[in-house]
Design a protein around this motif. Structure first.
Motif, PDB file in Angstrom:
ATOM      1  N   VAL A  96      -0.404  -7.184 -46.427  1.00  0.00           N
ATOM      2  CA  VAL A  96      -0.977  -7.687 -47.683  1.00  0.00           C
ATOM      3  C   VAL A  96      -1.366  -9.165 -47.580  1.00  0.00           C
ATOM      4  CG1 VAL A  96       1.111  -8.499 -48.879  1.00  0.00           C
ATOM      5  CG2 VAL A  96      -0.747  -7.487 -50.186  1.00  0.00           C
ATOM      6  N   ARG A  97      -0.801  -9.883 -46.632  1.00  0.00           N
ATOM      7  CA  ARG A  97      -1.141 -11.316 -46.555  1.00  0.00           C
ATOM      8  C   ARG A  97      -2.646 -11.520 -46.329  1.00  0.00           C
ATOM      9  NH1 ARG A  97       1.563 -16.540 -43.607  1.00  0.00           N
ATOM     10  NH2 ARG A  97      -0.314 -17.815 -43.594  1.00  0.00           N
ATOM     11  N   SER A  98      -3.242 -10.718 -45.486  1.00  0.00           N
ATOM     12  CA  SER A  98      -4.675 -10.908 -45.238  1.00  0.00           C
ATOM     13  C   SER A  98      -5.480 -10.633 -46.503  1.00  0.00           C
ATOM     14  CB  SER A  98      -5.147  -9.997 -44.099  1.00  0.00           C
ATOM     15  OG  SER A  98      -5.020  -8.637 -44.461  1.00  0.00           O
ATOM     16  N   GLY A 139      -9.015 -14.053 -57.756  1.00  0.00           N
ATOM     17  CA  GLY A 139      -8.084 -14.327 -58.836  1.00  0.00           C
ATOM     18  C   GLY A 139      -7.118 -13.193 -59.159  1.00  0.00           C
ATOM     19  N   PHE A 140      -6.217 -13.480 -60.077  1.00  0.00           N
ATOM     20  CA  PHE A 140      -5.107 -12.581 -60.397  1.00  0.00           C
ATOM     21  C   PHE A 140      -5.579 -11.185 -60.805  1.00  0.00           C
ATOM     22  CE2 PHE A 140      -1.984 -10.717 -63.263  1.00  0.00           C
ATOM     23  CZ  PHE A 140      -0.799 -10.884 -62.563  1.00  0.00           C
ATOM     24  N   ASP A 141      -6.618 -11.109 -61.625  1.00  0.00           N
ATOM     25  CA  ASP A 141      -7.041  -9.806 -62.148  1.00  0.00           C
ATOM     26  C   ASP A 141      -7.599  -8.884 -61.073  1.00  0.00           C
ATOM     27  OD1 ASP A 141      -6.251 -10.570 -64.662  1.00  0.00           O
ATOM     28  OD2 ASP A 141      -8.249 -11.242 -65.282  1.00  0.00           O
ATOM     29  N   VAL A 148      -2.076 -17.294 -57.355  1.00  0.00           N
ATOM     30  CA  VAL A 148      -2.468 -16.632 -56.112  1.00  0.00           C
ATOM     31  C   VAL A 148      -3.583 -17.414 -55.426  1.00  0.00           C
ATOM     32  CG1 VAL A 148      -4.201 -15.072 -57.144  1.00  0.00           C
ATOM     33  CG2 VAL A 148      -2.930 -14.369 -55.081  1.00  0.00           C
ATOM     34  N   GLU A 149      -4.416 -18.099 -56.202  1.00  0.00           N
ATOM     35  CA  GLU A 149      -5.516 -18.875 -55.618  1.00  0.00           C
ATOM     36  C   GLU A 149      -5.009 -19.973 -54.681  1.00  0.00           C
ATOM     37  OE1 GLU A 149      -5.132 -18.096 -58.751  1.00  0.00           O
ATOM     38  OE2 GLU A 149      -7.037 -17.591 -59.751  1.00  0.00           O
ATOM     39  N   ASN A 157      -7.894 -13.373 -48.131  1.00  0.00           N
ATOM     40  CA  ASN A 157      -9.339 -13.104 -48.031  1.00  0.00           C
ATOM     41  C   ASN A 157      -9.952 -12.503 -49.289  1.00  0.00           C
ATOM     42  OD1 ASN A 157      -9.383 -13.964 -45.288  1.00  0.00           O
ATOM     43  ND2 ASN A 157      -8.485 -11.987 -44.704  1.00  0.00           N
ATOM     44  N   ILE A 158      -9.110 -11.967 -50.183  1.00  0.00           N
ATOM     45  CA  ILE A 158      -9.671 -11.310 -51.375  1.00  0.00           C
ATOM     46  C   ILE A 158      -9.075 -11.917 -52.651  1.00  0.00           C
ATOM     47  CG2 ILE A 158      -9.937  -9.134 -52.621  1.00  0.00           C
ATOM     48  CD1 ILE A 158      -9.708  -7.701 -49.902  1.00  0.00           C
ATOM     49  N   TYR A 159      -7.754 -11.764 -52.817  1.00  0.00           N
ATOM     50  CA  TYR A 159      -7.144 -12.111 -54.101  1.00  0.00           C
ATOM     51  C   TYR A 159      -7.210 -13.614 -54.388  1.00  0.00           C
ATOM     52  CZ  TYR A 159      -5.209  -7.400 -53.455  1.00  0.00           C
ATOM     53  OH  TYR A 159      -5.064  -6.054 -53.249  1.00  0.00           O
TER      54      TYR A 159
END
Length: 570
Positions: A51-53, A63-65, A153-154, A57-59
């Motif tokens: 999940v780290r990647s 953002g959170f949503d 998360v950003e 790279n995505i979240y």
């Protein structure tokens, strides 16, 4: 959709897979590999370490949503991230509303501090991250970690970059995997040390943390390693512990314990009766973790801790499986180490083996701040120290202080609210995170603990000198016992209770006379007895005064609490 991941391979010395009575518990070693609950399915769908990647790279970009719910409430934990509790939700709604209703869009971030070992540079970086990204929050936990709150998360890519630049990480800080390794905070410097466990802590973290073959365990896995005769890592409550012990023929090594754990079904660890040399600790640790991975119960989450397997098997069978199926050799028998007397917490000023001193200071319930951590690092450096330690009592220790500098450091830390010569209550009150940030909590704990310390210092000032051994008071916001309520003198388990007017208010169920070491055992519960949060000060004062009046000459609080009638404890 996340990519499927193969389950970890089986150990070479595995008995042929067979189905039988144990299969009902979902044990892989008996051939039951199909996931039997949502958590097991999630781990099978994708190794949580992956999940780290997606965070980077995505979240972090969207953002959170944008976070997939199965990542948010499951796999994020393997990187030390929990969503924190949304503000304003009362404890009465804990466990009654959907998980997404409890989620805030901010996270708690747990930073691993294996062995409790930090440099002043690392402590300063944690403090700077706290000030930049976490609204200056920081808690020292009773597992020697540091936790921050209000994380977005950003910001995680930058936070990981800053942590890893100084050798810190959050890998497997939470989740169903090997968590932080507790270690003696005075390893390598204590004059009375049996053996320095630091090389074993380092080798285990280097070889096995982040290893995908151990990243899907039935539940969390807790480790403690200490060569201190004070046995300063609460080894009785860990899944596996290595405790310093002298073998009459082979010298210094470790005594092996397995199967400890608290929460709703507490169990104390048991000795396997073996002696493990320092160089074999990583190999034996790995074998014990593999037993848990393969034989641990995966059907029900509330049966998935290793303590249940050890309780069912017993020490003799566990050792037999360890030797025959995983190590392929017999272990040496070894004697039990002596049970220590006196404090385990290292508070105060103590001489090191090299002639310098270490200074142990208390924080109230582990609550500090990023700014305060930076000030501690700077104070340590001003007296020539570069090493800090965290403890399982939520405290801090500054190592390597030259004798002439001790009092100036003690004075400076005292001004920060960190005391080397604290009152009995400032030394002995602990608390978990509580309802301020934790989604499992029912009541507030950190601020209650702070108020309680000040209250007890005032109320019991006249008898302070009569309390030779501090009476421990541990506050927990729910039944999960993160603050070790069941093994404290006065354990306060958060729940909602009725006050004298019949109103539902925050309060506690009381556990009395629990302990570790010589007093090892779980606290006694008085049937139907609960106290409201507002009554805690009155109650603790009443108990302590009765104890001082009724105790025999050298009777501890735990011994007294387990001797007297229910009426004396209400």
């Amino acid at each position: 959709m996340v990519p499927p991941t193969e389950a970890p391979s089986q150990p070479k010395r595995r008995s042929p897979a067979r189905k039988g009575k144990g299969g009902a518990e979902g044990q892989w070693a008996l051939g039951y590999r199909e996931p039997l609950n949502g958590n097991e399915q999630s781990k099978k769908d994708d190794n949580p370490l992956n999940v780290r990647s997606r965070i980077e790279n995505i979240y972090a970009l969207r953002g959170f949503d944008s976070i997939d719910p199965s990542d948010l409430r499951g796999r994020f934990r393997w990187w030390g991230l929990y969503t924190q509790r949304a503000p304003g939700i009362p404890g009465a709604r804990t466990g009654t509303i959907e998980p997404e209703q409890l989620d805030d869009s901010y996270f708690m971030l747990r930073i691993r501090v294996d062995g409790g070992a930090l440099t002043t540079e690392q402590l300063r970086v944690i403090g700077e991250i706290s000030r930049t990204y976490a609204r200056d929050t920081a808690d020292v936990t009773d597992r020697q970690n540091v936790q921050l709150h209000w994380i977005r998360v950003e910001d995680m890519p930058d936070i990981w970059r800053e942590l890893e630049s100084v050798g810190l990480y959050t890998t497997e800080a939470c989740g169903d995997c090997p968590r932080v390794i507790l270690g003696s905070p005075v390893a390598g410097i204590a004059a009375d040390e049996v053996v320095d466990g630091t090389p074993a802590v380092r080798e285990i973290t280097h070889r096995y943390i982040g290893d995908e073959s151990l990243s899907n365990l039935p539940r969390k896995f807790k480790t403690a390693i200490s060569g201190s005769p004070r046995q300063d890592v609460v080894h009785e409550t860990n899944d596996v512990s290595f405790i310093g012990a002298h073998h009459p023929e082979h010298g210094a090594g470790f005594d092996l314990w397995v199967g400890g754990g608290l929460s709703t079904n507490p169990k104390l660890a048991v000795r396997l009766g073996t002696w493990i040399p320092l160089e074999d600790v990583p190999e034996v640790w790995n074998a014990v973790v593999q037993i848990f991975r393969d034989y641990g119960y995966r059907r029900l989450r509330n049966r998935a801790r290793m303590k249940f397997l050890v309780a069912d098997w017993g020490a003799e069978k566990f050792r037999e499986v360890l030797e025959n199926e995983y190590l392929g050799r017999e272990l040496l028998d070894g004697p039990a180490p002596p049970i220590p007397e006196g404090a385990r917490d290292h508070v105060g000023v103590h001489e090191q083996v090299d002639g310098n001193y270490y200074v142990g200071v208390t924080s109230v319930a582990g609550r500090v701040s990023g700014s305060k951590l930076i000030e501690v690092a700077e104070a340590a450096e001003r007296v020539g120290s570069r090493r800090i330690r965290t403890t399982v009592e939520q405290n801090l220790i500054v190592l390597d202080v030259p004798g002439p500098e001790v009092e100036s450091l003690v004075s400076e830390l005292d001004q920060l609210g960190l005391h080397a010569r604290p009152s009995s209550w400032r030394r002995s009150v602990m608390a978990c995170t509580g309802i301020e940030f934790c989604k499992l909590a029912i009541v507030e704990t950190k601020n209650r603990a702070t108020d309680l310390v000040e209250d007890l210092e005032r109320r019991l000032k006249d008898v302070q000198g009569d309390i030779e051994k501090p009476v421990t008071v541990n506050l927990n916001g729910c039944p999960n016992a993160c603050a070790r309520t069941q093994v404290s003198d006065i354990g306060l388990k958060g729940q909602l209770v009725r006050d004298d007017e019949g109103n539902q208010v925050e309060g506690f169920q009381v556990h009395l006379g629990g302990g570790l070491g010589r007093d090892a055992g779980f606290g006694r519960k008085i049937r139907g007895h609960k106290v409201t949060s507002a009554e805690v000060g009155d109650y603790v004062e009443r108990l302590v005064r009765r104890y001082l009046e009724q105790r025999s000459s050298d009777e501890t609080f735990a011994e007294w609490a387990n001797r007297v009638s229910d009426e004396a404890l209400t």
